[in-house]
Design an enzyme around this catalytic site. Structure first.
Site: not given
Lengths: 436, 629
Positions: A105, A181-182, A260
């Site tokens: 992203t 970010t995953d 996360k």
């Protein structure tokens, strides 16, 4: 599909008959009147029954084929070209920071015509998105790959680690890696092992909101990452993301202790079982944890990874065959996410014992996330110890998996691999757990 | 000859549906906000890498935004911390019903867009909006008014004002479903525009999907004079402001065109501008304003504008001047205003000072000078906007977005947004409008509102005027319900619901004291024999003053209606007490005594009954005293 991406079936034939291309100004005759607009592409999963026009007002509307009588091209479209203003010159004495793009992203911008998100990582694009960067460091940007983080594999970790080593050899003051970010937490752990002892800060940074939105968290995350990578007095691998919902502070998490913990919030990342490494505010670093390694020093990286490790989450009624399957698929190290202090059912414990007997390494972590495993408290735990399962203390399951792939990458196996899994390399386990 | 005025209305009406448009939060207003966070929005680039002028202007103010939230009215979606949930099916159906009612052509597949808005009123920096209908029309003021488009969109956060460098917003209103109806420009005078807006409001209410209350309907107006550029006036909340805004814009735009004509006549084709720092030159100024700002560490800059001397303070129409426009631009940029050469004397800038400035700027007495003072960074930011505003003087009316004032004037907000500010909302897949939904909507199209008014008239024997008032007040449903439930005259119910609040607020009673629940409680009390009709105003006032509900008031003060015997007793007591007055004035004593009696009985007895009894008693007493009127 040629120049009509996304269109299929009746809609495609309708547009072909009108000799229309994407970007053309079309006059479409409907049962109730003429609609004029620019033909825009259709999304991949859209049906074949609608034509999408962008009206002069900027709105897109989908017109159903059933109501259409025909279309005529009024004017051929011009492809817009992206030409951001040139980046400003950075003063020479700013620190040098290598900015490595891997996708996600943070490094994307929207294609206004299609609505698709495209990578935006050229230096001028970055500067036009985040003008403040030019005041923070001399940024040397490079796109390594452009993949969503769920597609990042151990081979990518290896490439990233090697690229960081080269940048350090080239004398940069710090490295920033943009990443989806995953699986950012996994990559941060992997690089922590491969780059143990790295003499500069290596900061992984992501974004939960894409930079095409005015509210994106990307610019501030990026500014903090670059400024800390260039100037911090400490070294090591960190993750930089928002500390809270506000655009004021950025948290720096240790690469092996970060997770996360939320699907969508800006402050999704948390440090588990340890304090934050550092906090950055608009004026610079506001807090730095004690005990971070200083800049400089010797460095012997081991930037290789091998697949061959599996992460199994135990669940009630898990068939013991799951362990056999993992082994059949090539697992030489299995990290188990057990319940509570590190437990699995009797059947699964037995199967893990067989796996160990056959030369595999079985390690135990906890799905509780917080706290450490302890195989001495209950009988099941003692059975697991007896079967040769290695407890990994308070190591996060994801960190343990990355470590296992790194251990395998060093060529270690058997007892050596078991030893390496337990021995602390990059702060992946802690000696003390604190209240609060 | 007066130039032709064109006004394109955009009506934003909140929809009465149980949730917001893109999440499950209820559309309720919060009074308290336990949570807050701060954000800074940045302009997003267009596909060509350029920035929207309006977005850039907002960003250049360097403001951060403070958002206040309450879990009762907002969740992570409004905080821009969670992707939007699917578009509310009820919202879509309501918008389609509005479209069908206005004979608009329903879109087959709805595409949700992001409209970039970075004034802080949307946490994402954009508003989600989708066209659901194109075209359509309705009749108003003897004309057919065309509809351009109907869009379904989310409302913005509630602006709570500014606090230092930070704008404050409440998230309760963010995401509430709105339908926007963009009308074709209408020709005509300001009254006609007001009539069109009123009529559209009636049509919207007929769908039953229009939310009620202040702030649930807002008008934007695109005003242009004589085919000139379009000025957007955003957020007119009250219908009665529309004619005033239109009239003000007519004057303002005429003034700008007149200034341009004067410049042309003078042969000035381009208003060349220069600006420089004159803090040193103005160090010992006599102007109190500038002196004060410089003392606080402020900077002073001067802009020279070719050929504008005498035109900055020129007022060809009342209350509009180019200088005022410049001051508004400065205020939008967080400064106090400007001082221009046509008002130097008034502002304490002396002749020698003006000469010194002209010398420093190298300009002639034909040129206008504009002084800007304040915080150096604010001054720096405002200068380019002022310069472009001055340069535009030859072109007449610049395109811009303006806000209405309470007095019905307009003030500068920001440049008009470009067309590059719209792109698809990638988090929401396209939404086909299936046949069965269309059919359901087509069936639900309401009878036209005039039939509803006629029904009110005939079924409840209301005058046509009162029936229309009931409809316009948006209380038709309550009126019908009250008439069904209470054994009261419909005309009394109607006047209590519609006329009384207006009368009382005119008399200075706060609007909140005449809330619908209060009015209904008062009507029920009258119906139940607990209060007299005449007592309703007094009951509302007392309840408001005491800060209690009407029910509580009646319970605590025992405002039951007194029977005739009690009334007779009070009347007799007053008459015997005031026998001297009656002896002196005879029947003429009635008026002062009526006041006395009502003071004692207020709210507890029917006025006509008291009058009848008192008349009788006063006559009797007067006769007994040997006097008769």
């Amino acid at each position: 599909m040629g120049d009509l991406p996304g269109y299929k079936g009746r809609a495609l034939r309708f547009l072909q008959a009108a000799k229309a291309s994407i970007g053309d100004m079309l006059e479409v005759r409907t049962k109730w009147g003429v609609v004029t607009g620019t033909l825009v592409p259709r999304y991949l999963y859209g049906d074949g029954d609608h034509v999408v026009l962008k009206l002069k007002s900027g709105y897109n509307v989908g017109l159903g084929l059933d109501g259409l009588d025909g279309a005529a091209v009024k004017a051929k479209g011009e492809k817009p070209s992206f030409s951001p203003p040139p980046p400003p010159k950075s003063p020479e004495r700013l620190p040098r920071v290598a900015l490595l793009g891997t996708g996600g992203t943070i490094a994307s911008r929207i294609d206004y015509r299609t609505g698709a998100v495209k990578p935006a990582m050229s230096e001028s694009e970055l500067h036009s998105l985040v003008p403040e960067l030019s005041g923070a460091a001399k940024v040397e940007a490079e796109v390594m790959f452009d993949i969503l983080s769920e597609n990042v594999a151990p081979r990518h970790w290896g490439k990233m680690a090697k690229r960081v080593v080269r940048a350090v050899d080239e004398g940069v003051d710090g490295v920033v890696i943009t990443h989806g970010t995953d699986t950012l937490g996994y990559t941060a752990a992997a690089l922590s092992f491969a780059l143990a002892g790295v003499p500069v800060p290596v900061v992984l940074v992501g974004a939960q909101r894409s930079p095409d939105r005015p509210s994106s968290d990307a610019p501030l995350n990026l500014v903090a990452a670059v400024s800390v990578a260039g100037t911090a007095k400490f070294s090591g691998v960190y993750v930089a993301m928002h500390l809270g919902e506000s655009d004021d502070k950025i948290a720096f998490h240790r690469g092996t202790r970060v997770r996360k913990n939320h699907t969508s919030r800006r402050d999704a990342f948390v440090s588990v079982g340890v304090p934050l490494a550092a906090v950055w505010g608009r004026g610079g670093l506001e807090y730095v944890s004690e005990g971070l390694p200083p800049r400089g020093g010797s460095f012997s990286p081991r930037p290789a990874f091998a697949p061959g490790a599996a992460l199994l989450k135990f669940y009630p009624s898990m068939p013991p065959g799951a362990v056999r399957s993992a082994r059949r698929l090539g697992a030489r190290i299995i990290v188990v996410e057990g319940t509570g202090l590190g437990h699995v059912s009797g059947d699964v414990a037995k199967e893990l014992g067989l796996f160990v007997k056959s030369g595999g390494v079985a390690c135990m972590t906890s799905q509780c996330i917080g706290g450490r495993v302890d195989l001495n408290v209950y009988e099941t735990g003692r059975d697991l110890l007896q079967a040769g399962v290695v407890p990994l203390d308070d190591m996060l399951a994801e960190t343990a998996l990355a470590k296992a792939m790194w251990v395998l990458g060093t060529g270690a196996k058997g007892d050596r691999a078991r030893e390496m899994m337990v021995h602390d390399v990059a702060g992946e386990t802690t000696a003390r757990t604190f209240p609060g | 000859m007066a130039e032709e005025l064109l006004v394109g209305l955009e009506i934003h009406q909140q929809l009465a549906i149980p949730t917001k448009l893109f999440c499950a939060c209820p559309p309720v207003k919060s009074e308290e906000f336990p949570g807050k966070f701060e954000r800074r929005l940045r302009p997003a680039q267009s596909e060509t890498g350029h920035l929207d002028p309006a977005a850039l202007f907002e960003y250049s103010k360097g403001k951060s935004d403070l958002y206040l939230w309450n879990p009762e009215s907002s969740c992570l979606v409004e905080a821009d911390e969670e992707p939007p949930h699917p578009l509310s099916a009820e919202g879509l159906e309501a918008a389609l019903l509005v479209a069908a009612t206005l004979k608009s052509n329903c879109i087959d597949e709805v595409h949700v867009m992001r409209k970039i808005v970075i004034d802080g009123s949307n946490t994402g920096g954009f508003q989600r909006t989708a066209v659901v209908g194109l075209g359509g029309s309705f009749d108003a003021d003897g004309e057919r008014v065309g509809v351009q488009s109907i869009t379904l969109e989310e409302d913005a956060a509630r602006n709570l004002g500014e606090d230092g460098g930070s704008r404050r917003f409440a998230l309760d209103r963010l995401g509430v479903a709105l339908v926007e109806i963009a009308l074709e420009p209408v020709r005509g005078d300001s009254a006609h525009v007001g009539a069109v807006a009123l009529q559209l409001g009636r049509v919207l209410r007929s769908t039953g999907k229009a939310a009620r209350g202040l702030g649930t309907i807002r008008q934007d107006m695109n005003v242009s004079l004589g085919g000139g550029r379009v000025v957007e006036v955003k957020g007119v909340q009250k219908l009665n402001l529309i004619p005033k805004v239109v009239e003000y814009e007519r004057r303002r735009q005429s003034m700008l065109r007149a200034v341009a004509a004067k410049l042309r006549a003078k042969g000035v084709r381009k208003v060349a501008c220069r600006s420089m720092d004159v803090t040193a030159t103005m160090a010992r100024t006599a102007s109190p304003v500038i002196k004060g700002l410089v003392a606080q560490g402020g900077a002073v800059r001067c802009i020279s504008a070719r050929g504008l001397a005498g035109l900055l303070g020129w007022e060809p129409e009342p209350g509009v001047r180019l200088g005022k426009e410049l001051a508004e631009v400065a205020r939008a940029g967080s400064l106090g205003g400007v001082i221009h050469s046509d008002e130097f004397e008034k502002q304490g800038v002396t002749g020698p000072e003006a000469d010194a400035l002209r010398n420093a700027m190298g300009c002639s007495v034909e040129d206008g000078l504009v002084l800007v003072a304040g915080r150096p960074d604010s001054v720096e930011r405002v200068i380019p906007v002022l310069v472009s505003r001055l340069e535009a003087a030859t072109e007449g009316v610049p395109e811009e977005t303006r806000a209405p004032t309470d007095a019905g004037e307009t003030r500068y907000m920001r440049p008009r947004p470009g067309s590059q500010r719209m792109y698809p909302e990638t988090d929401i897949p396209d939404i086909p409008v299936p046949g069965p939904l269309r059919a359901r909507v087509a069936k639900a199209v309401p009878e036209d509102w005039e039939s509803t008014v006629r029904t009110l008239e005939s079924r409840y024997s209301l005058s046509s005027d009162m029936a229309l008032k009931v409809y316009d007040s948006d209380l038709a449903a309550e009126f019908v319900r009250a008439c069904g439930k209470l054994r009261l005259e419909p005309s009394f119910v109607a006047s209590t619901l519609v006329d009384l609040p207006a009368r009382l607020t005119r008399e200075g009673v706060p609007e909140a004291w005449c809330s619908l629940p209060a009015l209904m409680a008062a009507l029920e009390a009258v119906d139940g024999g607990k209060a007299a009709k005449e007592a309703v105003p007094e009951i509302l006032r007392s309840a408001g003053e005491m800060g209690v509900s009407v029910g509580e008031l009646l319970a605590s003060t025992g405002r039951e209606v007194l029977d005739e015997a009690h009334v007779a007793a009070v009347v007799e007591a007053v008459v015997s007490r005031e026998s001297a007055l009656i002896a002196e004035r005879g029947d003429a004593a009635f008026s002062p005594l009526m006041g006395e009696v009502m003071k004692e009985l207020r709210g507890k007895a029917d006025g006509s009954l008291v009058a009848r009894m008192l008349h009788q008693k006063v006559s009797e007493a007067a006769k007994n005293a040997g006097r008769s009127g």
